[in-house]
Design an enzyme around this catalytic site. Structure first.
Site, mmCIF file in Angstrom:
data_model
loop_
_atom_site.group_PDB
_atom_site.id
_atom_site.type_symbol
_atom_site.label_atom_id
_atom_site.label_comp_id
_atom_site.label_asym_id
_atom_site.label_seq_id
_atom_site.Cartn_x
_atom_site.Cartn_y
_atom_site.Cartn_z
ATOM 1 N N ARG A 114 38.583 22.116 65.987
ATOM 2 C CA ARG A 114 38.328 22.886 64.773
ATOM 3 C C ARG A 114 38.275 24.355 65.155
ATOM 4 N NH1 ARG A 114 31.808 22.158 63.649
ATOM 5 N NH2 ARG A 114 31.196 22.504 65.808
ATOM 6 N N ASN A 152 32.908 28.395 58.543
ATOM 7 C CA ASN A 152 31.778 27.886 59.319
ATOM 8 C C ASN A 152 31.634 28.705 60.592
ATOM 9 O OD1 ASN A 152 29.744 25.676 59.507
ATOM 10 N ND2 ASN A 152 30.771 25.295 61.468
ATOM 11 N N GLU A 153 30.482 29.293 60.756
ATOM 12 C CA GLU A 153 30.143 29.991 62.005
ATOM 13 C C GLU A 153 31.281 30.857 62.533
ATOM 14 O OE1 GLU A 153 28.655 26.877 64.572
ATOM 15 O OE2 GLU A 153 26.654 27.011 63.696
ATOM 16 N N GLU A 312 21.213 25.190 59.189
ATOM 17 C CA GLU A 312 21.376 24.077 60.124
ATOM 18 C C GLU A 312 20.349 24.215 61.244
ATOM 19 O OE1 GLU A 312 25.154 23.637 62.070
ATOM 20 O OE2 GLU A 312 26.288 24.194 60.293
ATOM 21 N N TRP A 320 25.811 18.969 72.856
ATOM 22 C CA TRP A 320 26.770 19.889 73.475
ATOM 23 C C TRP A 320 26.185 20.676 74.646
ATOM 24 C CZ3 TRP A 320 24.007 24.133 72.411
ATOM 25 C CH2 TRP A 320 23.351 24.201 71.173
ATOM 26 N N GLU A 360 30.822 14.522 67.674
ATOM 27 C CA GLU A 360 29.377 14.760 67.557
ATOM 28 C C GLU A 360 28.585 13.490 67.244
ATOM 29 O OE1 GLU A 360 28.951 19.377 66.706
ATOM 30 O OE2 GLU A 360 29.487 18.284 64.886
ATOM 31 N N LYS A 361 29.108 12.340 67.688
ATOM 32 C CA LYS A 361 28.422 11.084 67.332
ATOM 33 C C LYS A 361 27.095 10.901 68.056
ATOM 34 C CE LYS A 361 31.911 8.626 70.075
ATOM 35 N NZ LYS A 361 32.899 9.722 70.001
ATOM 36 N N PHE A 362 26.877 11.665 69.128
ATOM 37 C CA PHE A 362 25.578 11.572 69.808
ATOM 38 C C PHE A 362 24.653 12.739 69.461
ATOM 39 C CE2 PHE A 362 28.516 9.089 72.519
ATOM 40 C CZ PHE A 362 27.970 7.846 72.221
ATOM 41 N N HIS A 363 25.016 13.479 68.428
ATOM 42 C CA HIS A 363 24.156 14.559 67.911
ATOM 43 C C HIS A 363 23.227 13.932 66.884
ATOM 44 C CE1 HIS A 363 22.970 18.263 65.900
ATOM 45 N NE2 HIS A 363 23.625 18.976 66.786
HETATM 46 C C1 GLA Z 1 27.214 23.985 64.569
HETATM 47 C C2 GLA Z 1 28.214 23.568 63.503
HETATM 48 C C3 GLA Z 1 28.031 22.156 63.044
HETATM 49 C C4 GLA Z 1 27.725 21.243 64.207
HETATM 50 C C5 GLA Z 1 26.487 21.752 64.901
HETATM 51 C C6 GLA Z 1 26.070 20.846 66.032
HETATM 52 O O1 GLA Z 1 26.126 24.629 64.095
HETATM 53 O O2 GLA Z 1 28.203 24.413 62.393
HETATM 54 O O3 GLA Z 1 29.232 21.758 62.399
HETATM 55 O O4 GLA Z 1 28.800 21.254 65.086
HETATM 56 O O5 GLA Z 1 26.757 23.010 65.445
HETATM 57 O O6 GLA Z 1 24.948 21.332 66.723
#
Ligand code: GLA
Ligand code: ZN
Length: 673
Positions: A114, A152-153, A312, A320, A360-363
């Site tokens: 992404r 996003n970010e 968030e 990560w 991100e399945k382990f988040h």
């Molecule tokens: C970022 C992203 C999210 C996700 C989180 C995981 O903040 O915006 O999509 O990837 O990190 O910590």
């Protein structure tokens, strides 16, 4: 029911990223049922949905998103609806491979993650404008829509692209910023190493070079990359404003200095309708709650003190970092409530339901793989109820005691090559000064270098290497008018072009500090020096020393060993009605304490000595009263003296003026009038 800032909230926002496109529709009913159980009232939707809503160029499939938004609305849950422009579909990249960004080394990124975006690319810009227009036209009047979430970010994971398209865009940007190639030559000092240009078309991005690439060129490129992302944000924002008037627009920041260094949030804070932020605990052995507090204070400052929203954070582990510990029981609530203490109007998470597939399945998530029979879920439900009880604080603002001057561009400049010591790190200085203030329970407001500082009795300037004349004049005025200033080494050295101010260091601050610095003398790796000061107080320092020549300042601490043994280490200068302190070496947070204590005395500021350092005390105040947040991050219960008795919003009833806060516990007390 009254509505509260930032966008017609009935109670504080609670929820998270909701990605129903990852799940069969059969789970959606369960999602909203459980959201209601947890008192979720806001979710971010559609951040990565471009491929679903535009499966082929110009062909839109909104039916699933229609049903999601309808279901949310029917359940009293508002939507923070995203433009999906951080994740263009595969078909887009097949048609426009040059929209994939290129690294400094000349490697083009591939599709499959992404955020692979060249922000100068015109096909990307057109496609982003089109999908934003489609979304705005379709959902402008939707009753679930509370907030727009653009992209996003910005700034992560790609900080800058070095492709030919960006090179052309950069030349335009340079023409607008500097006016002419001669002005670029002057600003960048291209006489050095024979880098002189005779036409703008000869200039490239600071791509891989055999030796150090011109630092001023690198600094300008960071500014350009930041401005280019901001242009794209503003283009989407303007479409949304035009087609959906009245709905505020945000993009989720990452103000944590340990998480994003690519974006100048002072500039971005002026462009959004509401500042929102993402924050994750970095578990590198440091005190995570101090970094959290600093990030929250910085976010509030980027919002100019206006209400902001934590969009968030995590219920438990991220996935990560090299090692990803789970949060301990109660830690999630302390984290969320600490953000709220420092001005957030609620707490949202990444993400609602933990993914079974993808990166991100382990988040962790609000609804974990473990399901509802789990500690995380029980804490999520409990926190939802606690946060719902905080509605009265929505109309208040966090009260700050001291200001810390911070500037992203100065940070960028300090990180360039060819500096006196690789061990000096501007962020570390900001972290350590912040930690020293935190440990004394002082709440910090961060200020850009040219901001009016007159409201603060004490202003701290950690390593503000890049300082223009206006900023220096601002600090001088502040001191002359009675303020107390504390400045760390490597401040006031260069102007906005990374050109050293004329004359002895620190050119911009010599007169304010009443001294000159003849030479920097950084220390070998691991070496330490000793300082001796008032009443024989000894301090130990590392990384940096320098030969300070007092020219009006008095020496308060001096070096007792090291390269400048006998020379001034910490000085104090009376100027006008105020005082300017200078710290010429690297003192860690505990060693900064006696220096700040002395400065606080000049500032007439009381330091709290009665509390352990891990007890966080923050005030939110408004027309309807004052609420004191007390968060005990420590392992022992603590009796905390409050300004008076009150009532605890978290269900503990009446409290006297000295409630006991259990280990790991939180009290939010409305003080009696
Ligand atoms: C970022 C992203 C999210 C996700 C989180 C995981 O903040 O915006 O999509 O990837 O990190 O910590
Ligand atoms: Zn590019």
């Amino acid at each position: 029911m009254p509505l509260h800032p930032p966008f017609g909230l009935r109670r504080p926002a609670y929820g998270g990223d909701y990605n129903p496109e990852q799940w069969p529709e059969s789970t959606w009913q369960e999602d909203v049922r459980l959201m209601r159980e947890a008192r979720v009232n806001l979710v971010s939707v559609g951040i990565f949905s471009w491929a679903q809503i535009e499966p082929e160029p110009g062909v839109y499939a909104f039916d699933r998103l229609d049903r999601v938004l309808g279901l949310l609305h029917d359940n009293g849950i508002a939507a923070d609806l995203a433009t999906p422009t951080v994740a263009p579909p595969a078909w887009f990249y097949r048609a426009h491979p040059d929209a994939l960004p290129v690294t400094r080394e000349g490697v083009r990124h591939a599709f499959g993650s992404r955020g692979a975006i060249c922000h100068s690319n015109s096909a990307y810009r057109r496609a982003a404008a089109r999908i934003t227009t489609e979304l705005a036209q379709r959902y402008a009047g939707h009753p679930a829509l509370a907030l727009w979430h653009v992209h996003n970010e910005y700034g992560a994971p790609v900080a800058a692209c070095y492709c030919d398209g960006c090179a052309a865009h950069f030349r335009h940007w340079l023409a607008a910023r500097h006016g002419s190639v001669e002005a670029v030559n002057d600003a960048w000092g291209t006489a050095f190493w024979g880098q002189h240009y005779t036409g703008l078309e000869q200039i490239d991005p600071p791509r891989l070079t055999p030796g150090v690439c011109n630092p001023a060129q690198q600094l300008d490129y960071r500014r350009f990359a930041d401005a280019t992302m901001r242009e794209n944000f503003c283009a989407e924002r303007d479409i949304l404003h035009r087609l959906a008037p009245g709905i505020p627009v945000t993009t989720n920041f990452m103000t944590a200095l340990s998480q994003c260094d690519t974006v100048d949030y002072w500039a971005w804070g002026r462009e959004v309708d509401i500042v929102t932020n993402d924050h994750y605990l970095i578990t590198d052995g440091r005190r995570t709650h101090v970094n959290l507090a600093m990030t929250a204070d910085l976010t509030r400052s980027v919002a100019h003190g206006a209400p902001w929203l934590l969009l968030e954070h995590s219920t438990s582990a991220v996935n990560w970092q090299p090692r990803n510990p789970a949060k301990r029981p109660g830690e999630m609530a302390r984290n969320s409530l600490a953000h709220i203490a420092r001005g957030s109007q609620g707490a949202l998470f990444f993400q609602w339901r933990q993914s079974r597939q993808g990166a991100e399945k382990f988040h962790s998530a609000m609804l974990p793989q473990a399901g509802t029979d789990s500690r995380v879920w029980r804490e999520v439900v409990r926190l939802g109820a606690d946060i719902a009880a905080l509605t009265p604080v929505l109309d208040t603002s966090t009260v700050a005691d001291v200001a810390v001057v911070w500037d992203w561009q100065s940070w960028w400049a300090q990180a360039l090559e060819g500096r006196p010591s690789v061990d000096h790190d501007a962020r570390e200085r900001a972290d350590s000064f912040y930690e020293a203030l935190y440990d004394r329970h002082l709440t910090v407001h961060f200020a850009p270098p040219e901001a009016d500082l007159s409201a603060y009795p004490l202003v701290v300037v950690p390593a503000l290497y890049l300082m223009n004349r206006a900023a220096a004049d601002n600090l001088r005025r502040y001191v002359e008018n009675g303020g107390t200033l504390v400045v760390s080494y490597f401040s006031g050295i260069v102007d906005e072009h990374d050109t050293v101010h004329e004359g002895p260091y620190p050119g911009a601050l010599r007169d304010v500090l009443g001294l000159t610095v003849e030479e920097f003398s950084p220390l070998p790796e691991g070496a330490r020096v000793r300082l001796s000061g008032p009443d024989g107080t000894e301090l130990s320092a590392d990384v940096w020393t320098e030969s300070v020549v007092p020219r009006g300042a008095e020496t308060v601490w001096h070096y007792t060993d090291g390269p400048v043994r006998g020379g001034p280490a910490v000085t104090r200068h009376r100027l006008g009605k105020g005082t300017a302190w200078y710290v010429s070496t690297r003192l860690a947070a505990p060693a900064l304490d006696p220096v700040l204590r002395a400065a606080c005395q000049d500032a007439g500021l009381d330091l709290r000595d009665d509390l352990p350092r891990d007890v966080e005390v923050v005030h939110r105040s408004g027309e309807d009263g004052t609420w004191v947040f007390v968060i005990n991050h420590g392992e022992e219960p603590v009796d905390v003296t409050l300004p008076g008795p009150g009532t605890d919003l978290l269900g503990n009833g009446r409290t006297g003026s000295r409630p006991t806060v259990p280990a790991g516990g939180v009290r939010i007390v409305r003080l009696d009038d």
